[in-house]
Motif scaffolding. Sequence first.
Motif, PDB file in Angstrom:
ATOM      1  N   GLN A 280      21.067  -3.321  -9.513  1.00 52.81           N
ATOM      2  CA  GLN A 280      20.064  -2.350  -9.111  1.00 52.81           C
ATOM      3  C   GLN A 280      18.979  -3.043  -8.282  1.00 52.81           C
ATOM      4  OE1 GLN A 280      20.488   0.767  -9.720  1.00 52.81           O
ATOM      5  NE2 GLN A 280      18.550   1.675  -9.110  1.00 52.81           N
ATOM      6  N   VAL A 281      18.539  -2.380  -7.237  1.00 57.45           N
ATOM      7  CA  VAL A 281      17.481  -2.889  -6.375  1.00 57.45           C
ATOM      8  C   VAL A 281      16.370  -1.854  -6.321  1.00 57.45           C
ATOM      9  CG1 VAL A 281      16.864  -3.611  -4.044  1.00 57.45           C
ATOM     10  CG2 VAL A 281      19.110  -4.211  -4.983  1.00 57.45           C
ATOM     11  N   HIS A 282      15.154  -2.306  -6.506  1.00 56.90           N
ATOM     12  CA  HIS A 282      13.993  -1.435  -6.382  1.00 56.90           C
ATOM     13  C   HIS A 282      13.244  -1.797  -5.114  1.00 56.90           C
ATOM     14  CE1 HIS A 282      14.556   0.134 -10.440  1.00 56.90           C
ATOM     15  NE2 HIS A 282      14.829  -1.105 -10.799  1.00 56.90           N
ATOM     16  N   LEU A 283      12.904  -0.779  -4.332  1.00 54.29           N
ATOM     17  CA  LEU A 283      12.248  -0.986  -3.053  1.00 54.29           C
ATOM     18  C   LEU A 283      10.928  -0.227  -3.019  1.00 54.29           C
ATOM     19  CD1 LEU A 283      15.361  -0.391  -0.763  1.00 54.29           C
ATOM     20  CD2 LEU A 283      14.469  -2.583  -1.559  1.00 54.29           C
ATOM     21  N   ALA A 284       9.932  -0.835  -2.399  1.00 57.17           N
ATOM     22  CA  ALA A 284       8.626  -0.187  -2.292  1.00 57.17           C
ATOM     23  C   ALA A 284       8.028  -0.491  -0.921  1.00 57.17           C
ATOM     24  CB  ALA A 284       7.697  -0.667  -3.394  1.00 57.17           C
ATOM     25  N   GLU A 285       7.805   0.568  -0.142  1.00 55.50           N
ATOM     26  CA  GLU A 285       7.228   0.414   1.190  1.00 55.50           C
ATOM     27  C   GLU A 285       5.707   0.444   1.129  1.00 55.50           C
ATOM     28  OE1 GLU A 285      10.862   3.223   1.586  1.00 55.50           O
ATOM     29  OE2 GLU A 285       9.099   3.015   0.296  1.00 55.50           O
ATOM     30  N   SER A 286       5.088  -0.195   2.114  1.00 57.05           N
ATOM     31  CA  SER A 286       3.633  -0.124   2.276  1.00 57.05           C
ATOM     32  C   SER A 286       3.313  -0.343   3.749  1.00 57.05           C
ATOM     33  CB  SER A 286       2.928  -1.168   1.408  1.00 57.05           C
ATOM     34  OG  SER A 286       3.322  -2.470   1.780  1.00 57.05           O
ATOM     35  N   GLY A 287       2.072  -0.018   4.117  1.00 56.96           N
ATOM     36  CA  GLY A 287       1.623  -0.285   5.477  1.00 56.96           C
ATOM     37  C   GLY A 287       1.555   0.920   6.391  1.00 56.96           C
ATOM     38  N   GLY A 288       1.968   2.073   5.902  1.00 58.13           N
ATOM     39  CA  GLY A 288       1.877   3.267   6.734  1.00 58.13           C
ATOM     40  C   GLY A 288       0.432   3.707   6.922  1.00 58.13           C
ATOM     41  N   GLY A 289       0.240   4.672   7.817  1.00 63.81           N
ATOM     42  CA  GLY A 289      -1.107   5.176   8.045  1.00 63.81           C
ATOM     43  C   GLY A 289      -1.191   5.975   9.323  1.00 63.81           C
ATOM     44  N   LEU A 290      -2.423   6.209   9.755  1.00 61.82           N
ATOM     45  CA  LEU A 290      -2.705   6.967  10.967  1.00 61.82           C
ATOM     46  C   LEU A 290      -3.113   5.998  12.068  1.00 61.82           C
ATOM     47  CD1 LEU A 290      -3.268   9.655  12.477  1.00 61.82           C
ATOM     48  CD2 LEU A 290      -5.577   9.570  11.487  1.00 61.82           C
ATOM     49  N   VAL A 291      -2.504   6.133  13.230  1.00 61.56           N
ATOM     50  CA  VAL A 291      -2.806   5.252  14.357  1.00 61.56           C
ATOM     51  C   VAL A 291      -2.750   6.069  15.642  1.00 61.56           C
ATOM     52  CG1 VAL A 291      -0.384   4.563  14.646  1.00 61.56           C
ATOM     53  CG2 VAL A 291      -2.209   3.028  15.412  1.00 61.56           C
ATOM     54  N   GLN A 292      -3.521   5.641  16.625  1.00 62.14           N
ATOM     55  CA  GLN A 292      -3.494   6.320  17.921  1.00 62.14           C
ATOM     56  C   GLN A 292      -2.291   5.874  18.738  1.00 62.14           C
ATOM     57  OE1 GLN A 292      -7.339   5.579  19.757  1.00 62.14           O
ATOM     58  NE2 GLN A 292      -8.115   7.532  19.000  1.00 62.14           N
ATOM     59  N   ALA A 293      -1.872   6.716  19.634  1.00 61.88           N
ATOM     60  CA  ALA A 293      -0.766   6.379  20.529  1.00 61.88           C
ATOM     61  C   ALA A 293      -1.087   5.079  21.263  1.00 61.88           C
ATOM     62  CB  ALA A 293      -0.528   7.499  21.521  1.00 61.88           C
ATOM     63  N   GLY A 294      -0.077   4.229  21.353  1.00 56.19           N
ATOM     64  CA  GLY A 294      -0.250   2.918  21.955  1.00 56.19           C
ATOM     65  C   GLY A 294      -0.611   1.829  20.971  1.00 56.19           C
ATOM     66  N   GLY A 295      -0.932   2.219  19.751  1.00 63.67           N
ATOM     67  CA  GLY A 295      -1.321   1.260  18.737  1.00 63.67           C
ATOM     68  C   GLY A 295      -0.135   0.646  18.015  1.00 63.67           C
ATOM     69  N   SER A 296      -0.448  -0.147  16.985  1.00 59.76           N
ATOM     70  CA  SER A 296       0.572  -0.876  16.239  1.00 59.76           C
ATOM     71  C   SER A 296       0.366  -0.718  14.742  1.00 59.76           C
ATOM     72  CB  SER A 296       0.517  -2.373  16.586  1.00 59.76           C
ATOM     73  OG  SER A 296       0.770  -2.598  17.955  1.00 59.76           O
ATOM     74  N   LEU A 297       1.461  -0.837  14.016  1.00 53.31           N
ATOM     75  CA  LEU A 297       1.440  -0.896  12.558  1.00 53.31           C
ATOM     76  C   LEU A 297       2.536  -1.847  12.119  1.00 53.31           C
ATOM     77  CD1 LEU A 297       1.138   2.815  11.296  1.00 53.31           C
ATOM     78  CD2 LEU A 297      -0.563   1.002  11.001  1.00 53.31           C
ATOM     79  N   ARG A 298       2.344  -2.453  10.962  1.00 52.71           N
ATOM     80  CA  ARG A 298       3.412  -3.248  10.365  1.00 52.71           C
ATOM     81  C   ARG A 298       3.707  -2.703   8.972  1.00 52.71           C
ATOM     82  NH1 ARG A 298       4.208  -9.625   8.735  1.00 52.71           N
ATOM     83  NH2 ARG A 298       2.805  -9.071   7.011  1.00 52.71           N
ATOM     84  N   LEU A 299       4.931  -2.301   8.785  1.00 53.44           N
ATOM     85  CA  LEU A 299       5.382  -1.832   7.481  1.00 53.44           C
ATOM     86  C   LEU A 299       6.009  -2.984   6.713  1.00 53.44           C
ATOM     87  CD1 LEU A 299       7.105   1.542   8.464  1.00 53.44           C
ATOM     88  CD2 LEU A 299       4.691   1.085   7.994  1.00 53.44           C
ATOM     89  N   SER A 300       5.834  -2.954   5.402  1.00 52.42           N
ATOM     90  CA  SER A 300       6.450  -3.935   4.520  1.00 52.42           C
ATOM     91  C   SER A 300       7.309  -3.223   3.491  1.00 52.42           C
ATOM     92  CB  SER A 300       5.384  -4.764   3.799  1.00 52.42           C
ATOM     93  OG  SER A 300       4.574  -5.470   4.696  1.00 52.42           O
ATOM     94  N   CYS A 301       8.355  -3.896   3.053  1.00 49.89           N
ATOM     95  CA  CYS A 301       9.229  -3.365   2.015  1.00 49.89           C
ATOM     96  C   CYS A 301       9.480  -4.488   1.009  1.00 49.89           C
ATOM     97  CB  CYS A 301      10.539  -2.876   2.600  1.00 49.89           C
ATOM     98  SG  CYS A 301      11.734  -2.326   1.358  1.00 49.89           S
ATOM     99  N   ALA A 302       8.906  -4.353  -0.164  1.00 46.58           N
ATOM    100  CA  ALA A 302       9.087  -5.338  -1.224  1.00 46.58           C
ATOM    101  C   ALA A 302      10.282  -4.947  -2.077  1.00 46.58           C
ATOM    102  CB  ALA A 302       7.829  -5.422  -2.072  1.00 46.58           C
TER     103      ALA A 302
END
Length: 124
Positions: free
Chosen positions: A1-23
């Motif tokens: 069994q593998v448990h996954l949890a995402e983080s790093g989402g949010g609101l950003v303007q067009a042209g911007g950047s985000l980094r998502l993580s998955c532990a």
Amino acid sequence: QVHLAESGGGLVQAGGSLRLSCAASGRTFSNIVMAWFRQAPGKEREFVARISRGGGRTDYADSVKGRFTISRDNAKNTAYLQMNSLEPEDTAVYYCAASNNIMVVSALQDYDYWGPGTQVTVSS
């Protein structure tokens, strides 16, 4: 069994950047293929990117190629999705997924484990 949890989402303007993580936990991380999918409102879940167990091979959907980068740190049991030049069309819930099958690429049904998802909203 593998448990996954995402983080790093949010609101950003067009042209911007985000980094998502998955532990990940519950299984030797270096033995599983990792991927990111996304689902926009009213649409089916779609493939975004995939990375092999050792990180040497990556695959991307045409819509994100050149803008998104998938990576992983096996020492930290974490996968990442760096998203640059974001567009309103990238707005979706982003899910990380894992598979025991080293041959999987983009087929949703081939992934065994899923995280709960993280919302990414890109404003114009």
